[in-house]
Design an enzyme around this catalytic site. Structure first.
Site, PDB file in Angstrom:
ATOM      1  N   ASP A   1     -13.755  13.996  -5.233  1.00  0.00           N
ATOM      2  CA  ASP A   1     -13.842  15.219  -6.082  1.00  0.00           C
ATOM      3  C   ASP A   1     -15.104  15.003  -6.832  1.00  0.00           C
ATOM      4  O   ASP A   1     -15.941  13.858  -6.783  1.00  0.00           O
ATOM      5  CB  ASP A   1     -12.534  15.656  -6.840  1.00  0.00           C
ATOM      6  CG  ASP A   1     -12.431  17.212  -6.839  1.00  0.00           C
ATOM      7  OD1 ASP A   1     -13.329  17.751  -7.459  1.00  0.00           O
ATOM      8  OD2 ASP A   1     -11.292  17.450  -6.562  1.00  0.00           O
TER       9      ASP A   1
ATOM     10  N   ASP B   1      -3.270   4.165  -2.114  1.00  0.00           N
ATOM     11  CA  ASP B   1      -4.172   4.551  -1.165  1.00  0.00           C
ATOM     12  C   ASP B   1      -4.199   6.173  -0.951  1.00  0.00           C
ATOM     13  O   ASP B   1      -3.746   6.664  -0.209  1.00  0.00           O
ATOM     14  CB  ASP B   1      -3.835   3.952   0.090  1.00  0.00           C
ATOM     15  CG  ASP B   1      -4.942   4.269   1.450  1.00  0.00           C
ATOM     16  OD1 ASP B   1      -5.747   4.659   0.950  1.00  0.00           O
ATOM     17  OD2 ASP B   1      -4.524   4.272   2.594  1.00  0.00           O
TER      18      ASP B   1
ATOM     19  N   LYS C   1       0.831  -1.197   0.100  1.00  0.00           N
ATOM     20  CA  LYS C   1      -0.074  -0.100  -0.002  1.00  0.00           C
ATOM     21  C   LYS C   1       1.081   1.134   0.126  1.00  0.00           C
ATOM     22  O   LYS C   1       1.650   1.559   0.826  1.00  0.00           O
ATOM     23  CB  LYS C   1      -1.062  -0.049   1.184  1.00  0.00           C
ATOM     24  CG  LYS C   1      -1.862   1.099   1.224  1.00  0.00           C
ATOM     25  CD  LYS C   1      -2.860   0.911   2.342  1.00  0.00           C
ATOM     26  CE  LYS C   1      -2.519   1.431   3.839  1.00  0.00           C
ATOM     27  NZ  LYS C   1      -2.505   2.731   4.039  1.00  0.00           N
TER      28      LYS C   1
ATOM     29  N   ARG D   1       2.346  -1.810  11.026  1.00  0.00           N
ATOM     30  CA  ARG D   1       3.187  -2.053  12.177  1.00  0.00           C
ATOM     31  C   ARG D   1       3.907  -3.388  12.651  1.00  0.00           C
ATOM     32  O   ARG D   1       4.987  -3.487  12.788  1.00  0.00           O
ATOM     33  CB  ARG D   1       2.740  -1.003  13.308  1.00  0.00           C
ATOM     34  CG  ARG D   1       3.118   0.403  13.050  1.00  0.00           C
ATOM     35  CD  ARG D   1       2.312   1.447  13.847  1.00  0.00           C
ATOM     36  NE  ARG D   1       0.956   1.322  13.726  1.00  0.00           N
ATOM     37  CZ  ARG D   1       0.134   2.059  14.220  1.00  0.00           C
ATOM     38  NH1 ARG D   1       0.541   2.561  15.350  1.00  0.00           N
ATOM     39  NH2 ARG D   1      -1.310   1.839  13.933  1.00  0.00           N
TER      40      ARG D   1
ATOM     41  N   LYS E   1      -7.267   7.536  -1.552  1.00  0.00           N
ATOM     42  CA  LYS E   1      -8.761   8.187  -1.179  1.00  0.00           C
ATOM     43  C   LYS E   1      -9.224   9.199  -2.148  1.00  0.00           C
ATOM     44  O   LYS E   1      -9.813  10.315  -1.491  1.00  0.00           O
ATOM     45  CB  LYS E   1      -9.041   8.190   0.310  1.00  0.00           C
ATOM     46  CG  LYS E   1      -8.453   7.088   1.101  1.00  0.00           C
ATOM     47  CD  LYS E   1      -8.777   7.463   2.624  1.00  0.00           C
ATOM     48  CE  LYS E   1      -8.387   6.106   3.183  1.00  0.00           C
ATOM     49  NZ  LYS E   1      -6.859   5.916   3.437  1.00  0.00           N
TER      50      LYS E   1
ATOM     51  N   THR F   1     -12.659   5.369   9.562  1.00  0.00           N
ATOM     52  CA  THR F   1     -12.929   4.860  11.022  1.00  0.00           C
ATOM     53  C   THR F   1     -12.618   5.856  11.996  1.00  0.00           C
ATOM     54  O   THR F   1     -12.738   5.729  13.292  1.00  0.00           O
ATOM     55  CB  THR F   1     -12.049   3.543  11.283  1.00  0.00           C
ATOM     56  OG1 THR F   1     -10.443   3.845  10.826  1.00  0.00           O
ATOM     57  CG2 THR F   1     -12.304   2.524  10.688  1.00  0.00           C
TER      58      THR F   1
HETATM   59  O1  C5P Z   1       0.352  -0.345  11.326  1.00  0.00           O
HETATM   60  P1  C5P Z   1      -1.216  -0.573  11.081  1.00  0.00           P
HETATM   61  O2  C5P Z   1      -1.257  -2.243  10.842  1.00  0.00           O
HETATM   62  O3  C5P Z   1      -2.148  -0.164  12.082  1.00  0.00           O
HETATM   63  O4  C5P Z   1      -1.418   0.112   9.721  1.00  0.00           O
HETATM   64  C1  C5P Z   1      -2.818  -0.026   9.095  1.00  0.00           C
HETATM   65  C2  C5P Z   1      -2.873   0.912   7.901  1.00  0.00           C
HETATM   66  O5  C5P Z   1      -3.938   0.757   7.373  1.00  0.00           O
HETATM   67  C3  C5P Z   1      -2.252   2.297   7.825  1.00  0.00           C
HETATM   68  O6  C5P Z   1      -1.674   2.655   6.778  1.00  0.00           O
HETATM   69  C4  C5P Z   1      -3.576   3.201   8.076  1.00  0.00           C
HETATM   70  O7  C5P Z   1      -3.492   4.377   7.611  1.00  0.00           O
HETATM   71  C5  C5P Z   1      -4.638   2.364   7.298  1.00  0.00           C
HETATM   72  N1  C5P Z   1      -5.981   2.365   7.677  1.00  0.00           N
HETATM   73  C6  C5P Z   1      -6.377   1.853   9.031  1.00  0.00           C
HETATM   74  N2  C5P Z   1      -7.675   1.745   9.275  1.00  0.00           N
HETATM   75  C7  C5P Z   1      -8.592   2.186   8.561  1.00  0.00           C
HETATM   76  C8  C5P Z   1      -8.021   2.636   7.231  1.00  0.00           C
HETATM   77  C9  C5P Z   1      -6.874   2.608   6.873  1.00  0.00           C
HETATM   78  O8  C5P Z   1      -5.672   1.566   9.975  1.00  0.00           O
HETATM   79  N3  C5P Z   1      -9.903   2.186   8.806  1.00  0.00           N
END
Ligand code: C5P
Length: 240
Positions: free
Chosen positions: A65, A60, A34, A217, A62, A124
């Site tokens: 417009d 990603d 991503k 992460r 999003k 979220t």
């Molecule tokens: O580090 P982690 O596993 O939390 O990363 C999740 C990824 O998914 C990040 O790039 C975050 O911006 C994205 N994301 C999220 N929750 C959402 C939509 C996207 O954590 N509802």
């Protein structure tokens, strides 16, 4: 079923070299990468690097417009050769349809494949109270998410990005062929707590019907990116 096709690593780093290190270490186990807004100046070079390593690109950004503007962005994404990109469902069905048509048109022009388009329903970061009291959406968060997913389906999109909590309801309403990309995934072996509060294990998300899990992460912060990716791969493999 290859677990690789169901895992997406969120390249939440700032430098090209860091992203490259992650991709090279994990692409044996991870199919999608991503690329988010922090890399808007490097989308082409990062996409090329991901493809050179046998991975697929989820852009990603999003997009949200008017239909004409998002359709033009879709043409650029198609020319860049990304495999997935996302747009906001609240842009409406005309915006979603025209964006889909543009990817097909542009893919025909360049002789390539159109990217898959997924819609974002409700971010979220927006909770029930904000949705109701501030944004004046009165139908309730879950109903609204399922409603927007229905619009995305009607417009012909591939699926939506959603939280693990919404997977069952959306699959029930939109059918199993409507695909779901799910972030907020935490493998059992990751003990650290961070800002993802309502998390799902990969096993539970896949069992509920998630199609692509977005993980950041747990892999980025791991001592060995490769070992973490391998562990996740095997965890998903045993779930099928
Ligand atoms: O580090 P982690 O596993 O939390 O990363 C999740 C990824 O998914 C990040 O790039 C975050 O911006 C994205 N994301 C999220 N929750 C959402 C939509 C996207 O954590 N509802």
């Amino acid at each position: 079923m290859n677990p690789r096709d169901h895992i997406c690593l969120a390249l939440d780093v700032f430098e090209f070299d860091e992203a490259k290190k992650l991709v090279e270490a994990t692409s044996e186990y991870i199919g999608y990468f991503k690329v988010g807004m922090s890399f808007f100046d490097k989308v082409k070079s990062i996409s090329d690097m991901i493809h050179a390593n046998g991975g697929k690109v989820f852009l990603d950004m999003k997009f949200h417009d008017i239909p004409n503007t998002v359709s033009n962005a879709a043409k650029t994404a198609t020319r860049l050769g990304v495999d997935i990109f996302n747009i906001h469902a609240i842009g409406g069905t005309e915006m979603m349809r025209r964006t889909l048509d543009s990817t097909k048109e542009e893919a025909d022009n360049i002789g390539g494949e159109p990217p898959d388009i997924y819609a974002v329903t409700v971010l979220t970061s927006i909770d029930k109270i904000t949705l109701d009291a501030e944004l004046k959406v009165r139908m309730g968060l879950n109903n609204y998410v399922v409603y927007l997913a229905g619009l995305a389906k009607e417009a012909g999109l591939k699926g939506v990005v959603c939280s693990g909590h919404e997977v069952k309801a959306i699959k029930k309403a939109c059918g199993k062929d409507f695909k779901l990309i799910v972030p907020g995934i935490r493998p059992k072996w990751m003990s650290e707590t961070d800002d993802q509060k309502r998390v799902f294990t990969p096993e539970r998300a896949i069992k509920d019907g998630a199609d692509i899990l977005v993980v950041g992460r747990p892999i980025i912060m791991a001592e060995s990116h490769q070992e973490a990716a391998k562990r996740l791969f095997h965890e998903i493999d045993t779930t099928f």
